[in-house]
Design a protein around this motif. Structure first.
Motif, PDB file in Angstrom:
ATOM      1  N   ASN A  43       2.792  10.043  -6.897  1.00 22.94           N
ATOM      2  CA  ASN A  43       2.270  11.055  -7.909  1.00 22.94           C
ATOM      3  C   ASN A  43       1.575  11.918  -7.060  1.00 22.94           C
ATOM      4  O   ASN A  43       1.588  13.142  -7.249  1.00 22.94           O
ATOM      5  N   LEU A  44       0.908  11.527  -5.909  1.00 26.16           N
ATOM      6  CA  LEU A  44       0.410  12.359  -4.907  1.00 26.16           C
ATOM      7  C   LEU A  44       1.186  13.701  -4.260  1.00 26.16           C
ATOM      8  O   LEU A  44       1.083  14.273  -3.392  1.00 26.16           O
ATOM      9  N   GLY A  45       2.634  13.068  -4.048  1.00 25.75           N
ATOM     10  CA  GLY A  45       3.871  13.817  -3.437  1.00 25.75           C
ATOM     11  C   GLY A  45       4.053  13.292  -1.986  1.00 25.75           C
ATOM     12  O   GLY A  45       4.519  14.231  -1.332  1.00 25.75           O
ATOM     13  N   VAL A  46       3.817  12.310  -1.916  1.00 25.43           N
ATOM     14  CA  VAL A  46       4.128  11.387  -0.615  1.00 25.43           C
ATOM     15  C   VAL A  46       5.634  11.386  -0.721  1.00 25.43           C
ATOM     16  O   VAL A  46       6.075  10.880  -1.869  1.00 25.43           O
ATOM     17  N   GLU A  47       6.358  11.509   0.301  1.00 23.02           N
ATOM     18  CA  GLU A  47       7.823  11.491   0.347  1.00 23.02           C
ATOM     19  C   GLU A  47       8.553  10.380   0.878  1.00 23.02           C
ATOM     20  O   GLU A  47       9.617   9.861   0.518  1.00 23.02           O
ATOM     21  N   GLU A  48       7.664   9.941   2.013  1.00 26.68           N
ATOM     22  CA  GLU A  48       8.492   8.562   2.524  1.00 26.68           C
ATOM     23  C   GLU A  48       7.055   7.699   2.675  1.00 26.68           C
ATOM     24  O   GLU A  48       5.871   8.107   3.171  1.00 26.68           O
ATOM     25  N   ILE A  49       7.411   6.227   2.616  1.00 24.61           N
ATOM     26  CA  ILE A  49       6.244   5.293   2.763  1.00 24.61           C
ATOM     27  C   ILE A  49       6.672   4.039   3.667  1.00 24.61           C
ATOM     28  O   ILE A  49       7.905   3.596   3.112  1.00 24.61           O
ATOM     29  N   LEU A  50       6.090   3.847   4.531  1.00 24.20           N
ATOM     30  CA  LEU A  50       6.548   2.892   5.519  1.00 24.20           C
ATOM     31  C   LEU A  50       5.518   1.489   5.035  1.00 24.20           C
ATOM     32  O   LEU A  50       4.275   1.814   4.943  1.00 24.20           O
ATOM     33  N   ILE A  51       6.013   0.294   4.907  1.00 28.46           N
ATOM     34  CA  ILE A  51       5.192  -0.654   4.720  1.00 28.46           C
ATOM     35  C   ILE A  51       5.471  -1.992   5.607  1.00 28.46           C
ATOM     36  O   ILE A  51       6.719  -2.259   6.041  1.00 28.46           O
ATOM     37  N   ASN A  52       4.288  -2.458   6.199  1.00 31.25           N
ATOM     38  CA  ASN A  52       4.536  -3.576   7.362  1.00 31.25           C
ATOM     39  C   ASN A  52       4.701  -4.783   6.498  1.00 31.25           C
ATOM     40  O   ASN A  52       3.801  -4.936   5.761  1.00 31.25           O
ATOM     41  N   THR A  53       5.302  -5.747   6.941  1.00 30.61           N
ATOM     42  CA  THR A  53       5.124  -7.153   6.323  1.00 30.61           C
ATOM     43  C   THR A  53       5.132  -8.239   7.256  1.00 30.61           C
ATOM     44  O   THR A  53       5.566  -7.999   8.485  1.00 30.61           O
TER      45      THR A  53
END
Length: 230
Positions: A43-53
């Motif tokens: 919703n904020l406009g972030v286009e790419e998200i990286l998540i570490n696991t």
């Protein structure tokens, strides 16, 4: 704009809840915490998200596979934990050339972060990053900051006895392009670092602030976790 959600931790303080589920997936009023973050960021406009696991990585992978935002996601599994800072350095190619939010995914945040981005875009000259702050009733258990008259952070006290005030770091940053090359390029990949201990001291007097007046809670303990339910 990009985002990194730090989600690899073991959640030891939240046991027994985290004996069978990673902390980023614990339900908040029936919805996984990670789902709340992803919705907020999109919703904020972030286009790419990286998540570490790491801990129960397969559960996070399954969750992302069924997420409506899966096309925006990059998952990075850490065989050994790199710490919050080590994750950033090891994945620097993802974020160093973009405005990027860095978020601890085990925090519950009611702020939609629109005003955080606005504050970052209007930051004083010379500031390379912006940090979300909140007022705490337990300052000795937090990273406490002091500010100059312009809202620039000029002091940082990580979990110190009798800190100077109760304005706490939310460990939620907005980094501008250029932060890595100016401040972090000497760190080694695949090594463990912590943002608060290794990075923040380098940004003193270069780090702008945004204070949220909405609830911002580390749900790392059973009491804190229960406080955000209902």
């Amino acid at each position: 704009m990009k985002a990194i959600l730090l989600a690899a931790g073991l959640g030891t303080r939240l046991r027994p809840i985290t004996n069978t589920i990673p902390k980023c997936l614990v339900p908040i009023n029936g919805r996984p915490l990670l789902a709340l973050w992803l919705e907020k960021l999109v919703n904020l406009g972030v286009e790419e998200i990286l998540i570490n696991t790491h801990y129960f990585a397969e559960q996070v992978e399954e969750f992302i596979k069924n997420s409506p935002y899966k096309e925006k996601m990059t998952l990075v599994k850490e065989e050994k934990l790199l710490g919050t800072g080590g994750t950033l350095i090891t994945n620097v190619g993802f974020w160093k050339d973009d405005t990027t939010l860095v978020i601890h995914a085990d925090n519950y945040c009611e702020d939609d972060l629109t005003n955080l981005i606005k504050a970052h875009n209007e930051r004083p000259k010379g500031c390379e990053a912006t940090l979300l702050l909140f007022k705490t009733n337990n300052p000795e258990s937090c990273g406490i900051v002091t500010l100059d008259n312009s809202g620039v952070i000029n002091g940082f006290y990580e979990k110190k006895p009798n800190p100077p005030g109760n304005l706490a770091s939310g460990a939620l940053f907005v980094f501008s392009p250029g932060v890595y090359s100016k401040y972090f390029s000497h760190f080694k990949v695949n090594s463990a670092y912590e943002i608060s201990l290794d990075f923040v001291p380098l940004l003193i007097n270069k780090l702008y602030s945004y204070q949220t007046n909405l609830r911002y809670i580390d749900i790392g303990t059973p009491a804190a976790y229960q406080s955000v339910q209902g």
